[in-house]
Motif scaffolding. Structure first.
Motif, PDB file in Angstrom:
ATOM      1  N   ALA A  65       0.840  -1.190   0.000  1.00 29.66           N
ATOM      2  CA  ALA A  65       0.000   0.000   0.000  1.00 29.66           C
ATOM      3  C   ALA A  65       0.878   1.243   0.000  1.00 29.66           C
ATOM      4  O   ALA A  65       1.995   1.229   0.525  1.00 29.66           O
ATOM      5  N   MET A  66       0.345   2.305  -0.583  1.00 32.03           N
ATOM      6  CA  MET A  66       1.044   3.578  -0.560  1.00 32.03           C
ATOM      7  C   MET A  66       0.085   4.651  -0.083  1.00 32.03           C
ATOM      8  O   MET A  66      -1.141   4.525  -0.240  1.00 32.03           O
ATOM      9  N   ALA A  67       0.635   5.691   0.489  1.00 35.70           N
ATOM     10  CA  ALA A  67      -0.200   6.723   1.091  1.00 35.70           C
ATOM     11  C   ALA A  67       0.430   8.088   0.943  1.00 35.70           C
ATOM     12  O   ALA A  67       1.630   8.218   0.677  1.00 35.70           O
ATOM     13  N   TRP A  68      -0.412   9.083   1.121  1.00 35.13           N
ATOM     14  CA  TRP A  68       0.022  10.474   1.224  1.00 35.13           C
ATOM     15  C   TRP A  68      -0.314  10.975   2.626  1.00 35.13           C
ATOM     16  O   TRP A  68      -1.422  10.737   3.127  1.00 35.13           O
ATOM     17  N   PHE A  69       0.654  11.658   3.204  1.00 36.71           N
ATOM     18  CA  PHE A  69       0.470  12.349   4.470  1.00 36.71           C
ATOM     19  C   PHE A  69       0.841  13.810   4.247  1.00 36.71           C
ATOM     20  O   PHE A  69       1.502  14.158   3.266  1.00 36.71           O
ATOM     21  N   ARG A  70       0.431  14.666   5.177  1.00 36.51           N
ATOM     22  CA  ARG A  70       0.849  16.064   5.096  1.00 36.51           C
ATOM     23  C   ARG A  70       1.120  16.586   6.503  1.00 36.51           C
ATOM     24  O   ARG A  70       0.608  16.059   7.484  1.00 36.51           O
ATOM     25  N   ALA A  85      -4.464  10.285   2.231  1.00 35.15           N
ATOM     26  CA  ALA A  85      -5.079   9.296   1.342  1.00 35.15           C
ATOM     27  C   ALA A  85      -4.169   8.078   1.249  1.00 35.15           C
ATOM     28  O   ALA A  85      -2.961   8.173   1.486  1.00 35.15           O
ATOM     29  N   ALA A  86      -4.765   6.941   0.903  1.00 34.01           N
ATOM     30  CA  ALA A  86      -3.995   5.714   0.708  1.00 34.01           C
ATOM     31  C   ALA A  86      -4.631   4.882  -0.381  1.00 34.01           C
ATOM     32  O   ALA A  86      -5.834   5.011  -0.660  1.00 34.01           O
ATOM     33  N   ILE A  87      -3.813   4.040  -0.991  1.00 29.30           N
ATOM     34  CA  ILE A  87      -4.313   3.127  -2.012  1.00 29.30           C
ATOM     35  C   ILE A  87      -3.836   1.729  -1.668  1.00 29.30           C
ATOM     36  O   ILE A  87      -2.681   1.519  -1.280  1.00 29.30           O
ATOM     37  N   LYS A  88      -4.728   0.760  -1.754  1.00 33.77           N
ATOM     38  CA  LYS A  88      -4.412  -0.626  -1.464  1.00 33.77           C
ATOM     39  C   LYS A  88      -3.350  -1.127  -2.425  1.00 33.77           C
ATOM     40  O   LYS A  88      -3.234  -0.644  -3.558  1.00 33.77           O
ATOM     41  N   TRP A  89      -2.577  -2.137  -1.981  1.00 35.82           N
ATOM     42  CA  TRP A  89      -1.491  -2.653  -2.791  1.00 35.82           C
ATOM     43  C   TRP A  89      -1.970  -3.071  -4.174  1.00 35.82           C
ATOM     44  O   TRP A  89      -1.257  -2.926  -5.173  1.00 35.82           O
TER      45      TRP A  89
END
Length: 127
Positions: free
Chosen positions: A33-38, A49-53
């Motif tokens: 999985a990958m994500a965005w943080f701020r 936001a995140a997206i499943k692998w």
């Protein structure tokens, strides 16, 4: 060596749009999985936001739902964050990260379970 490189930040007026990209290398990112943080000045890093692998599901913070869209990019091992109707409170440094657990069923919103991070890209929204 695992590397994540963000791009696409900048200065935009409220109501405008920006597209952030994250290019990853050094790992089979299609299995994670990958994500965005701020992080805004004086505030803790927060989930965006995140997206499943598998790329089949995406997850959003309530504050950005309906305005931001995360997707796998056309290039291999890239993710994109399309940000529309930006608000001044969206200002901050945006980081791309990859989760430490391979093929995790549901991405976490906790930054401590992400083991690789990019250097961040600044997003500034003026009112």
């Amino acid at each position: 060596q695992v590397q994540l490189v963000e791009s696409g930040g900048g200065l935009v007026q409220a109501g405008g749009s920006l597209t952030l990209s994250c290019a990853a290398s050094g790992r089979t990112f299609s299995s994670y999985a990958m994500a965005w943080f701020r992080q805004a000045p004086g505030h803790e890093r927060e989930f965006v936001a995140a997206i499943k692998w598998s790329g089949t599901s995406t997850y959003y913070a309530d504050s950005v739902k309906g305005r931001f869209t995360m997707s796998r990019g056309n290039a291999k091992d890239t993710v994109v964050l399309q940000m529309n109707n930006l608000k001044p409170e969206d200002t901050g440094i945006y980081y791309c990260a990859t989760e430490s657990t391979r093929q995790h069923n549901k991405p976490s919103r906790a930054p401590e379970v992400y083991d690789y991070w990019g250097q961040g890209t600044q997003v500034t929204v003026s009112s």
